[in-house]
Design an enzyme around this catalytic site. Structure first.
Site, PDB file in Angstrom:
ATOM      1  N   GLU A 181       1.122  -1.323   0.119  1.00  0.00           N
ATOM      2  CA  GLU A 181      -0.635  -0.137   0.436  1.00  0.00           C
ATOM      3  C   GLU A 181       1.026   1.131   0.133  1.00  0.00           C
ATOM      4  O   GLU A 181       2.462   1.073   0.614  1.00  0.00           O
ATOM      5  CB  GLU A 181      -0.735  -0.155   1.398  1.00  0.00           C
TER       6      GLU A 181
ATOM      7  N   ASN B 282      -6.787   1.842   2.217  1.00  0.00           N
ATOM      8  CA  ASN B 282      -7.168   2.959   3.105  1.00  0.00           C
ATOM      9  C   ASN B 282      -6.734   4.243   2.147  1.00  0.00           C
ATOM     10  O   ASN B 282      -7.621   4.860   2.041  1.00  0.00           O
ATOM     11  CB  ASN B 282      -7.392   3.869   4.133  1.00  0.00           C
TER      12      ASN B 282
ATOM     13  N   ASN C 156     -12.085  -0.583  -0.619  1.00  0.00           N
ATOM     14  CA  ASN C 156     -11.456  -1.371   0.951  1.00  0.00           C
ATOM     15  C   ASN C 156     -12.290  -0.456   2.441  1.00  0.00           C
ATOM     16  O   ASN C 156     -12.165   0.245   2.170  1.00  0.00           O
ATOM     17  CB  ASN C 156     -10.158  -0.613   0.674  1.00  0.00           C
ATOM     18  N   GLU C 157     -12.546  -1.526   2.811  1.00  0.00           N
ATOM     19  CA  GLU C 157     -13.378  -1.402   4.548  1.00  0.00           C
ATOM     20  C   GLU C 157     -13.977  -0.312   3.985  1.00  0.00           C
ATOM     21  O   GLU C 157     -14.319   0.506   4.864  1.00  0.00           O
ATOM     22  CB  GLU C 157     -11.997  -1.630   5.435  1.00  0.00           C
TER      23      GLU C 157
ATOM     24  N   TYR D 236      -6.505  -8.614  11.797  1.00  0.00           N
ATOM     25  CA  TYR D 236      -5.321  -8.200  12.564  1.00  0.00           C
ATOM     26  C   TYR D 236      -5.651  -8.644  13.361  1.00  0.00           C
ATOM     27  O   TYR D 236      -6.560  -8.557  14.948  1.00  0.00           O
ATOM     28  CB  TYR D 236      -4.929  -6.769  12.261  1.00  0.00           C
TER      29      TYR D 236
ATOM     30  N   GLU E 118      -6.819  -8.370   4.525  1.00  0.00           N
ATOM     31  CA  GLU E 118      -5.943  -8.608   5.179  1.00  0.00           C
ATOM     32  C   GLU E 118      -5.256  -9.079   6.360  1.00  0.00           C
ATOM     33  O   GLU E 118      -6.689  -8.984   6.679  1.00  0.00           O
ATOM     34  CB  GLU E 118      -6.071  -7.112   4.944  1.00  0.00           C
TER      35      GLU E 118
ATOM     36  N   GLN F 278       1.725  -6.058   5.695  1.00  0.00           N
ATOM     37  CA  GLN F 278       2.177  -5.558   4.126  1.00  0.00           C
ATOM     38  C   GLN F 278       3.679  -6.388   4.503  1.00  0.00           C
ATOM     39  O   GLN F 278       3.763  -7.203   4.467  1.00  0.00           O
ATOM     40  CB  GLN F 278       1.806  -3.892   3.380  1.00  0.00           C
TER      41      GLN F 278
HETATM   42  O1  AHR Z   1      -2.897  -2.159   6.238  1.00  0.00           O
HETATM   43  C1  AHR Z   1      -2.908  -1.425   6.908  1.00  0.00           C
HETATM   44  C2  AHR Z   1      -5.158  -0.861   6.693  1.00  0.00           C
HETATM   45  O2  AHR Z   1      -5.474  -1.419   7.790  1.00  0.00           O
HETATM   46  C3  AHR Z   1      -5.286  -0.781   5.226  1.00  0.00           C
HETATM   47  O3  AHR Z   1      -5.270   0.849   4.591  1.00  0.00           O
HETATM   48  C4  AHR Z   1      -7.108  -0.261   5.753  1.00  0.00           C
HETATM   49  O4  AHR Z   1      -7.604  -1.820   4.990  1.00  0.00           O
HETATM   50  C5  AHR Z   1      -7.152  -1.125   7.071  1.00  0.00           C
HETATM   51  O5  AHR Z   1      -7.329  -0.958   7.996  1.00  0.00           O
END
Ligand code: AHR
Length: 496
Positions: free
Chosen positions: A28, A73, A173-174, A240, A286, A333
């Site tokens: 990203e 994001n 995305n999100e 995460y 992710e 990432q």
């Molecule tokens: O990977 C970091 C961020 O985590 C990404 O930009 C977003 O999609 C998620 O909230």
């Protein structure tokens, strides 16, 4: 302290095919991931295109089959036309997702070239925040168009005669999150995404579309799956995990078990009621351990411990066990930003989490097995006020060993990946195979370190490292010591 365990492998007891795309990754425009990680023109460590060669080499060893880009994001404010054509004409923009300035010197054509270097398929996430449908449609045409039309010709003008052939496209995305530029309610998202799908598929009917999911079990997921199951090929999940508490940290990846189980059930249910025969898969696009550098101004340069590596290995085991529904996963990432690879202007460092990623990508085989595992269990009470991704206590008790097993198509070799989560006990595991061990015997690769808190640094880059050894075993049974807080990748050829 010593414990014992039994791991019994039956090569006929299969659990599905492992899609290699579970070893995908994500880059990203955030902090030093692209600029200073992937791309650093002028550096003696970069090639003529500005790609960091040392980063590429380290990334190649992770055998990344698919690479997601440009966010995250970031994408919800990104206009792809800013990032194509002569570099000196590309605008420098205010970037509001991560409070930065975007030079746009790395754009679509650079991303595609990077994917080719890496041997990865490109996966582009579309801007459903400030972007328009027309702009998204043009992006697909720019990448994939074969006719004599404006956007395909613009690609040719930029010296790319052949189409880029981008198969995977993410529908935003999100979009549920209030942090997301232009976020939407589930209802608004479904309506908007349906309009987009129609036009995007008419631009290129070969593309695969990914609907934007949350944790897999939320109301957002239910509404989006119900609304889009007839329109998309995959539904995404982002979770995460991570905690300063050792047990919470190493057990939290079981949240992915819940996510995949519930998400699969929601998809099954929607397909059944809406009579959708086509498979709709899950793209866990992710995932990672991420809890320290959460401030959006920080650059998100997480430093990973051995305990984090055990959590990452557990995620990969979860993905193998859920291979029947999981079509893709993308580590977030790849470099510098919550990443296994750290690049500075003068050097490169492999973090603890790099090792299980490399070993699994190299040795996990195509058929998942359902091994019998007998071992001690752990009762885990979530710490008070633990945030939701870490609240996994209800999923316990947990086996002390987290195990996944795979074999090749002909069942001539088995790979067993094992996390010993005990902080202080060696586990003596007896393997029972049904067939004698073949030549050249058992190979064990062990990810270990002196403490669960051990971190690799430029001064001490091998505090968490891999040790290989060979076991002289010839019968259908052998024993192996699994040290405390370690990950073992055990490769067993079978004499059949
Ligand atoms: O990977 C970091 C961020 O985590 C990404 O930009 C977003 O999609 C998620 O909230």
């Amino acid at each position: 302290m010593t414990e014992t365990a039994l791991i019994r492998i039956d090569v006929d007891r299969t659990a599905g095919r492992v899609d290699r795309r579970i070893f995908g990754a994500f880059i990203e425009h955030l902090g030093r991931c692209i600029y200073g990680g992937v791309y650093e023109p002028g550096s003696p460590r970069s090639d003529a295109r500005g790609f960091r060669v040392d980063v590429l080499d380290a990334a190649r060893a992770l055998r990344v089959p698919v690479l997601r880009w440009p966010g995250g994001n970031f994408v919800s404010g990104y206009h792809w036309t800013d990032g194509v054509g002569p570099a000196e004409r590309r605008p420098r923009r205010l970037e509001i997702a991560w409070h930065a300035e975007e030079p746009n010197t790395f754009g679509t054509d650079e991303f595609i070239a990077y994917c080719r270097e890496l041997g990865a398929e490109p996966y582009i996430c579309l801007n459903m925040g400030t972007g328009t449908l027309d702009e998204a449609r043009a992006w697909v045409e720019y990448c994939n168009g074969t006719g004599n039309t404006h956007w395909a010709n613009l690609r040719r003008e930029h010296r790319h005669q052949e189409p880029h052939g981008v198969r995977y496209w993410g529908l935003g995305n999100e979009m549920y999150g209030e942090w997301q530029i232009g976020h939407l309610s589930a209802d608004e998202y479904v309506r908007e995404a349906r309009r987009w799908v129609n036009a995007l598929r008419r631009t290129d009917p070969r593309i695969e579309l990914v609907s934007c999911g949350r944790d897999g079990w939320s109301d957002w997921d239910r509404e989006v799956i119900d609304g889009l199951v007839r329109y998309v090929d995959h539904h995404s999940i982002h979770i995460y995990t991570g905690s300063h508490d050792y047990w919470s940290n190493v057990l939290a990846p079981h949240q992915a078990d819940r996510a995949l189980r519930v998400c699969r059930a929601l998809i099954d249910r929607a397909r059944y009621w809406q009579r959708v025969d086509r498979e709709v898969g899950i793209a866990y696009d992710e995932w990672n351990v991420w809890f320290r550098e959460r401030d959006e101004h920080s650059g998100l340069e997480e430093r990973y411990t051995l305990a984090d590596a055990l959590a990452v290995a557990t995620y990969l085991n979860v993905f193998v066990r859920h291979c029947a529904a999981l079509r893709m996963a993308n580590l977030a990432q790849l470099v510098n930003v919550i990443a296994p690879i750290v690049a500075t202007p003068n050097g490169l460092l492999l973090q603890s989490v790099y090792h299980p990623l490399r070993l699994c990508a190299e040795h996990v085989s195509e058929v998942a097995l359902d091994p019998l595992v007998r071992c001690a269990t752990v009762d885990h009470a979530d710490p008070p006020n633990a945030p939701w991704p870490h609240r996994v206590g209800d999923l316990g008790p947990f086996p002390l060993l987290d195990v996944a097993a795979t074999r090749d198509a002909d069942a001539t070799a088995v790979t067993v990946t094992i996390v010993n989560r005990s902080p202080d006990a060696t586990v003596c595991a007896a393997f029972e195979l049904g067939w004698p061990v073949g030549e050249p015997g058992v190979t064990v690769e062990l990810v270990h370190g002196d403490s669960p808190d051990a971190i690799n640094t430029f001064e001490d880059p091998d505090r968490v490292s891999v040790r290989s050894r060979h076991l002289a075993a010839d019968g259908a049974r052998f024993e192996l010591d699994l040290p405390p807080h370690s990950f073992s990748c055990v490769r067993i050829p079978l004499a059949r």
